[in-house]
Design an enzyme around this catalytic site. Sequence first.
Site, mmCIF file in Angstrom:
data_model
loop_
_atom_site.group_PDB
_atom_site.id
_atom_site.type_symbol
_atom_site.label_atom_id
_atom_site.label_comp_id
_atom_site.label_asym_id
_atom_site.label_seq_id
_atom_site.Cartn_x
_atom_site.Cartn_y
_atom_site.Cartn_z
ATOM 1 N N LYS A 11 2.264 2.800 -9.655
ATOM 2 C CA LYS A 11 2.593 1.463 -9.137
ATOM 3 C C LYS A 11 1.405 0.874 -8.372
ATOM 4 O O LYS A 11 1.044 -0.280 -8.592
ATOM 5 C CB LYS A 11 3.836 1.567 -8.226
ATOM 6 C CG LYS A 11 4.321 0.241 -7.704
ATOM 7 C CD LYS A 11 5.806 0.280 -7.418
ATOM 8 C CE LYS A 11 6.150 1.042 -6.139
ATOM 9 N NZ LYS A 11 5.763 0.315 -4.907
ATOM 10 N N SER A 12 0.796 1.651 -7.513
ATOM 11 C CA SER A 12 -0.341 1.128 -6.734
ATOM 12 C C SER A 12 -1.474 0.677 -7.651
ATOM 13 O O SER A 12 -2.073 -0.384 -7.457
ATOM 14 C CB SER A 12 -0.876 2.212 -5.795
ATOM 15 O OG SER A 12 0.052 2.503 -4.786
ATOM 16 N N ARG A 70 13.507 4.530 -3.491
ATOM 17 C CA ARG A 70 13.233 5.966 -3.282
ATOM 18 C C ARG A 70 14.399 6.686 -2.601
ATOM 19 O O ARG A 70 14.576 7.887 -2.786
ATOM 20 C CB ARG A 70 11.921 6.157 -2.520
ATOM 21 C CG ARG A 70 10.737 5.589 -3.305
ATOM 22 C CD ARG A 70 9.400 6.129 -2.893
ATOM 23 N NE ARG A 70 8.343 5.227 -3.339
ATOM 24 C CZ ARG A 70 7.862 5.175 -4.577
ATOM 25 N NH1 ARG A 70 8.309 5.986 -5.509
ATOM 26 N NH2 ARG A 70 6.913 4.309 -4.900
ATOM 27 N N LYS A 105 9.356 1.067 5.824
ATOM 28 C CA LYS A 105 9.229 0.995 4.364
ATOM 29 C C LYS A 105 10.361 0.115 3.810
ATOM 30 O O LYS A 105 10.948 -0.661 4.546
ATOM 31 C CB LYS A 105 9.251 2.410 3.778
ATOM 32 C CG LYS A 105 8.045 3.247 4.197
ATOM 33 C CD LYS A 105 6.751 2.665 3.673
ATOM 34 C CE LYS A 105 5.543 3.485 4.104
ATOM 35 N NZ LYS A 105 4.278 2.835 3.711
ATOM 36 N N ARG A 131 -3.095 -3.297 -8.559
ATOM 37 C CA ARG A 131 -4.518 -3.589 -8.391
ATOM 38 C C ARG A 131 -5.157 -3.989 -9.717
ATOM 39 O O ARG A 131 -6.035 -4.859 -9.756
ATOM 40 C CB ARG A 131 -5.217 -2.373 -7.779
ATOM 41 C CG ARG A 131 -4.829 -2.181 -6.295
ATOM 42 C CD ARG A 131 -4.984 -0.742 -5.860
ATOM 43 N NE ARG A 131 -4.845 -0.539 -4.425
ATOM 44 C CZ ARG A 131 -3.669 -0.412 -3.778
ATOM 45 N NH1 ARG A 131 -2.528 -0.478 -4.448
ATOM 46 N NH2 ARG A 131 -3.640 -0.199 -2.469
ATOM 47 N N GLN A 160 -2.369 -0.705 2.254
ATOM 48 C CA GLN A 160 -2.102 -2.118 1.965
ATOM 49 C C GLN A 160 -2.949 -3.018 2.858
ATOM 50 O O GLN A 160 -3.494 -4.020 2.402
ATOM 51 C CB GLN A 160 -0.614 -2.418 2.153
ATOM 52 C CG GLN A 160 0.257 -1.729 1.113
ATOM 53 C CD GLN A 160 1.735 -1.981 1.315
ATOM 54 O OE1 GLN A 160 2.142 -2.585 2.300
ATOM 55 N NE2 GLN A 160 2.539 -1.509 0.378
ATOM 56 N N SER A 166 -2.887 2.369 6.756
ATOM 57 C CA SER A 166 -2.225 1.597 5.717
ATOM 58 C C SER A 166 -3.209 1.158 4.647
ATOM 59 O O SER A 166 -4.139 0.377 4.903
ATOM 60 C CB SER A 166 -1.553 0.352 6.319
ATOM 61 O OG SER A 166 -1.190 -0.535 5.281
ATOM 62 N N ASP A 219 5.125 8.088 0.601
ATOM 63 C CA ASP A 219 6.283 7.594 -0.156
ATOM 64 C C ASP A 219 7.195 8.734 -0.616
ATOM 65 O O ASP A 219 8.262 8.480 -1.188
ATOM 66 C CB ASP A 219 5.812 6.802 -1.378
ATOM 67 C CG ASP A 219 5.147 5.493 -0.974
ATOM 68 O OD1 ASP A 219 5.448 4.990 0.124
ATOM 69 O OD2 ASP A 219 4.318 4.981 -1.744
ATOM 70 N N ARG A 234 13.390 4.750 6.384
ATOM 71 C CA ARG A 234 13.665 5.942 5.575
ATOM 72 C C ARG A 234 14.044 7.161 6.414
ATOM 73 O O ARG A 234 14.613 8.115 5.873
ATOM 74 C CB ARG A 234 12.464 6.256 4.666
ATOM 75 C CG ARG A 234 12.355 5.248 3.543
ATOM 76 C CD ARG A 234 11.206 5.504 2.599
ATOM 77 N NE ARG A 234 11.295 4.599 1.457
ATOM 78 C CZ ARG A 234 10.296 4.315 0.644
ATOM 79 N NH1 ARG A 234 9.103 4.868 0.831
ATOM 80 N NH2 ARG A 234 10.471 3.486 -0.383
HETATM 81 C C1 S3P Z 1 0.723 1.326 -1.044
HETATM 82 C C2 S3P Z 1 0.484 1.791 0.220
HETATM 83 C C3 S3P Z 1 1.528 2.424 1.054
HETATM 84 C C4 S3P Z 1 2.719 2.851 0.237
HETATM 85 C C5 S3P Z 1 3.159 1.780 -0.722
HETATM 86 C C6 S3P Z 1 2.037 1.443 -1.693
HETATM 87 C C7 S3P Z 1 -0.391 0.692 -1.788
HETATM 88 O O1 S3P Z 1 1.958 1.510 2.035
HETATM 89 O O2 S3P Z 1 3.792 3.207 1.077
HETATM 90 O O3 S3P Z 1 4.283 2.208 -1.458
HETATM 91 O O4 S3P Z 1 -0.263 0.509 -3.027
HETATM 92 O O5 S3P Z 1 -1.405 0.379 -1.174
HETATM 93 P P1 S3P Z 1 1.190 1.335 3.443
HETATM 94 O O6 S3P Z 1 -0.113 0.725 3.193
HETATM 95 O O7 S3P Z 1 2.100 0.439 4.242
HETATM 96 O O8 S3P Z 1 1.102 2.717 4.017
#
Ligand code: S3P
Length: 443
Positions: free
Chosen positions: A27-28, A401, A352, A32, A175, A173, A325, A356
């Site tokens: 997914k990540s 999840r 999240k 991107r 993100q 993070s 995650d 969780r």
């Molecule tokens: C992700 C970063 C994580 C993760 C999320 C996906 C990403 O979050 O929990 O499911 O793709 O960069 P955080 O950046 O808030 O830790």
Amino acid sequence: MPHPPPRPIEIAARGSLRGRVAVPGDKSISHRALMLAGLAVGESRIEGLLEGEDVLATAAAMRAMGATVEGADDGTWRVWGVGIGGLLQPAQALDMGNSGTSTRLLAGLVASHPITATFTGDASLSKRPMARVIEPLSLMGADITASPGGRLPMMVRGLCPAVPIEYTLPVASAQVKSAILLAGLNTPGVTRVIEPVTTRDHSERMLAGFGAAVTVEASNRGRIVSITGEAELKPQHIVVPGDPSSAAFWAVAGSIVPGSEVTIANVGLNPTRAGLFEALRMMGADIAEVDPRSVGGEPVADLVVRHAPLRAIEAPPDLAPSMIDEYPVLFVAAAFATGRTVARGAHELRVKESDRIAAMAAALGACGVAVEEFEDGLAITGTGGEPIPGGATIASLLDHRIAMAMAVAGLHARAPITIDDATPVATSYPGFFATLDGLTECA
Ligand code: S3P
């Protein structure tokens, strides 16, 4: 995107899991790939893209800002990008659904373009904190108006040219790191992110793959990632590896259900993501890596998981970023171990798709598992391999999840576990229940 009506699902023990599964794309990496392809000049192709709701929200947003994004029956997506600086003003609010990654990373892209975008989301996403991206993106010059408490809906008015910053992440993070680096793509000069704790590095890897000027260095302040803006991105052919966060469910299911043997093909094993497999091995899990290789610049292998007795561990807090995650399903593994597992140092789990820590304490507690809740994690006393009582209906709280982790728990419970709503699973793993049926149909 209105939510579909809740769809409860009952999961009863059904014997061992046996067979081979291929997990969907990461997914990540999928998010991107769409974003960077949408900024490159020319045609990129993406194989193995996760076709889950979260990633489709990113695809729709990139289309709304001018990129051409086409799926195809053969599974290869084609993207024609607008060029860095070329994003267009979206005509409507960008509906991010359940996806925090789409929201925070796209806010970064918008922040350094001369456009304004409003981000909206579902009830879960609308509770999640956005201040963590608002602060650095505002320092770069974006004008951001969020709802009270720094929540969605949020309007981002970009500044072009934006101002390069050096920013030390106050929370671990990926993100936030990625939002800043993506804003830095269209910012003159060097934008720098310092991460005291290493988080997933897919953005850095993929930015470099697309030809952006990115450097990574170690320092006593942490890992320093620098991007020099306004370089052109070159279109790429990307192959997305399987998602270790999706593989995690089969790794735990195969470990806890007696007689199981599951091969999980094509699992991404980037060290910034593979913490769960390390924690499971510490617990005594039997997980073999077969045919290690590189796919799309990421380490990948097939995993062969066999049932094994698990023992409790103190989960090392320094593994937290690389399995952030996977805690819900790690808690499930702990429920079947011998002894009391303590998993702390994971405060981020509170923000999240659901809280969780509270969600899993409630769900496992309702199923008869002894759980102690801390501000930053849980302690769980396991059954020593015996089935848990089960027999409860648990709330998935719009969190994919939680739904999948508790489905795994139901596979080794004395009485069926009902998940009140299975629809959130479509955000990251639309085929989850069909794959589960396939793994258990010969049992
Ligand atoms: C992700 C970063 C994580 C993760 C999320 C996906 C990403 O979050 O929990 O499911 O793709 O960069 P955080 O950046 O808030 O830790």
